[in-house]
Scaffold this active site. Structure first.
Site, PDB file in Angstrom:
ATOM      1  N   GLN A  27       0.799  -1.223   0.000  1.00 61.67           N
ATOM      2  CA  GLN A  27       0.000   0.000   0.000  1.00 61.67           C
ATOM      3  C   GLN A  27       0.834   1.276   0.000  1.00 61.67           C
ATOM      4  O   GLN A  27       0.314   2.349  -0.282  1.00 61.67           O
ATOM      5  CB  GLN A  27      -0.960  -0.008   1.193  1.00 61.67           C
ATOM      6  CG  GLN A  27      -2.040  -1.077   1.065  1.00 61.67           C
ATOM      7  CD  GLN A  27      -2.882  -1.187   2.319  1.00 61.67           C
ATOM      8  OE1 GLN A  27      -2.545  -1.924   3.231  1.00 61.67           O
ATOM      9  NE2 GLN A  27      -3.995  -0.478   2.375  1.00 61.67           N
TER      10      GLN A  27
ATOM     11  N   ASN B 174      -1.016 -10.922   8.019  1.00 64.86           N
ATOM     12  CA  ASN B 174      -2.024  -9.918   8.330  1.00 64.86           C
ATOM     13  C   ASN B 174      -3.408 -10.402   7.921  1.00 64.86           C
ATOM     14  O   ASN B 174      -3.614 -10.811   6.776  1.00 64.86           O
ATOM     15  CB  ASN B 174      -1.715  -8.625   7.565  1.00 64.86           C
ATOM     16  CG  ASN B 174      -2.756  -7.547   7.824  1.00 64.86           C
ATOM     17  OD1 ASN B 174      -2.802  -6.970   8.918  1.00 64.86           O
ATOM     18  ND2 ASN B 174      -3.617  -7.282   6.848  1.00 64.86           N
ATOM     19  N   GLU B 175      -4.332 -10.357   8.848  1.00 70.30           N
ATOM     20  CA  GLU B 175      -5.732 -10.682   8.596  1.00 70.30           C
ATOM     21  C   GLU B 175      -5.915 -11.929   7.735  1.00 70.30           C
ATOM     22  O   GLU B 175      -6.450 -11.863   6.618  1.00 70.30           O
ATOM     23  CB  GLU B 175      -6.449  -9.473   7.964  1.00 70.30           C
ATOM     24  CG  GLU B 175      -6.508  -8.285   8.897  1.00 70.30           C
ATOM     25  CD  GLU B 175      -7.402  -7.147   8.392  1.00 70.30           C
ATOM     26  OE1 GLU B 175      -7.804  -7.177   7.217  1.00 70.30           O
ATOM     27  OE2 GLU B 175      -7.705  -6.232   9.176  1.00 70.30           O
TER      28      GLU B 175
HETATM   29  C1  BGC Z   1      -6.107  -4.004   6.165  1.00 68.21           C
HETATM   30  C2  BGC Z   1      -5.502  -2.772   5.548  1.00 68.21           C
HETATM   31  C3  BGC Z   1      -6.590  -1.871   5.018  1.00 68.21           C
HETATM   32  C4  BGC Z   1      -7.488  -1.467   6.166  1.00 68.21           C
HETATM   33  C5  BGC Z   1      -8.612  -0.530   5.785  1.00 68.21           C
HETATM   34  C6  BGC Z   1      -7.354  -3.757   6.957  1.00 68.21           C
HETATM   35  O1  BGC Z   1      -8.281  -4.734   6.600  1.00 68.21           O
HETATM   36  O2  BGC Z   1      -5.143  -4.733   6.878  1.00 68.21           O
HETATM   37  O3  BGC Z   1      -4.589  -3.162   4.569  1.00 68.21           O
HETATM   38  O4  BGC Z   1      -6.092  -0.772   4.345  1.00 68.21           O
HETATM   39  O5  BGC Z   1      -8.058  -2.593   6.764  1.00 68.21           O
HETATM   40  O6  BGC Z   1      -9.486  -1.128   4.898  1.00 68.21           O
END
Ligand code: BGC
Length: 393
Positions: free
Chosen positions: A19, A156-157
């Site tokens: 990002q 991540n997530e």
């Molecule tokens: C993610 C980010 C994303 C943010 C806002 C999260 O789900 O880890 O990469 O930009 O939320 O949508």
């Protein structure tokens, strides 16, 4: 009375490699953005050019008074071709880590934030029987540069990764809040848990390093009588991923909003609800509730808030949201949740997976010149960080 946070609490901001860096050309998401029939409105392109401008980003973190910075290492840069590790990419990320340490900023390093090398994706992705071994080999390659790093997020997530995989398979894009998405691809969910454990085994070799994964906490709230439906909905999309963090050094909580669940699944936000630029309900209580939920689900595992924030073009609204979120966090901690820090999403107005329109940043980025400008919210959060307390309004 100001709400005081513990000594040593981490106060920071976050971003991810894809990002912010720009030109992450060897990744699967880059390929997706640049397909001739691309269905994403915008490409990441140069993103925030943080691959080159990271010293400026770190200077901003330090100057505003924050003491931690979460950033990503991009697997596709470290291993652009299977088995070929880029020494230059590793040296780059080592410089970023040293840049943090020199400035007295605690680095929080993410090893996988949604994107994978294109070769990995093309050759079976997460469902491949080779996936965990491949991820382990990447983590092993990164391990030598992690000297001095205390906090490492493996994946991540994973819940979002598995939900997005299910959607991408159908070539859909949705504006729906994540928690309202179809259930995750269970094969991928399982594969991610295996890869996470492999990564933790490798990372365990480094003394003083804490590793865990970060879970999108979606605050599923049951409409009257829909508790059973809510629990089933939450299990597939969130709780199985929290359960997999049992025994980890920490778990990352990432919370933005809530999702109401009725007898037939996700309901729209209540009539007249205030919404953010992502169309999510403005709901600062999301953070405290998410922390309570996670603390109850994986007792004994320390929590790091690895993301919380709001997409808005009104910076005063960002302060209002964050103040509410921090008050909720403080209350959850007073009830016993063991929380070690708060990392705001995001430091920069960065690429929001298909568009630059939803601005989450404490700092704006000129899309032509990449000039960074700290917003008043950055200074506000910096003051909170310096004093270690949320002042009265
Ligand atoms: C993610 C980010 C994303 C943010 C806002 C999260 O789900 O880890 O990469 O930009 O939320 O949508």
């Amino acid at each position: 009375m100001p709400l005081t946070f513990p000594d040593g609490f981490l106060w920071g901001a976050a971003g991810s490699a894809h990002q912010t860096e720009g030109n992450n050309v060897a990744s699967d998401f880059w390929a997706l953005e640049n397909r001739p029939d691309a269905f994403l409105p915008e490409r990441s392109g140069d993103a925030c050019d943080s691959y080159h401008r990271w010293p400026e980003d770190l200077d901003i973190v330090r100057r505003t008074g924050l003491n931690a910075y979460r950033f990503g290492i991009e697997w596709a840069r470290v291993e652009p071709v299977e088995g070929r590790v880029s020494r230059a990419a590793l040296a780059h990320y080592r410089r970023v880590i040293e840049g943090c340490l020199e400035r007295g900023v605690t680095p929080v390093v993410t090893l996988h934030h949604f994107t994978s090398p294109l070769w990995f994706q093309k050759d079976g992705g997460w469902p491949s029987p080779k996936a965990a071994g491949r991820f382990r080999r990447y983590v092993r390659a990164v391990l030598p540069i992690l000297d001095g790093v205390e906090w490492v997020c493996t994946i991540n997530e994973p819940n979002m990764v598995a939900m997005m995989a299910a959607m991408l398979r159908r070539r859909e894009r949705t504006e729906a809040v994540a928690g309202a998405m179809p259930p995750p691809d269970q094969e991928i969910a399982d594969a991610l848990a295996v890869a996470h454990r492999a990564a933790r085994e490798e990372l365990g070799a480094r003394r003083g390093l804490k590793s865990g994964w970060t879970v999108a906490n979606q605050n599923f709230e049951a409409a009257d009588g829909a508790e059973g439906e809510r629990d089933a909905w939450a299990w597939s999309r969130e709780d199985q991923f929290l359960d997999a963090a049992a025994g980890d050094d920490f778990v990352g909580v990432q919370a933005y909003t809530r999702v109401l669940i009725g007898p037939d699944g996700a309901l729209p936000a209540p009539d007249g609800a205030r919404r953010t630029l992502t169309q999510w309900e403005f709901y600062p209580d999301a953070l405290g509730n998410a922390v309570r939920h996670t603390a109850a689900r994986v007792p004994g595992v320390p929590i790091l808030v690895t993301e919380n924030g709001i997409a808005t073009s009104d910076d005063a609204e960002r302060v209002e949201y964050t103040r509410g979120a921090l008050a909720g966090l403080h209350a959850a901690m007073a009830e016993g949740a063991d929380v070690r820090g708060y990392l705001h999403w995001s430091l920069l107005d960065n690429y929001e997976w298909g568009s630059y329109r939803p601005t989450f940043g404490l700092v704006s980025v000129d899309r032509e010149t990449f000039a960074r400008t700290a917003k008043p919210s950055a200074r506000w959060l910096g003051r909170v960080a310096r004093s270690g307390a949320l002042p009265e309004e």
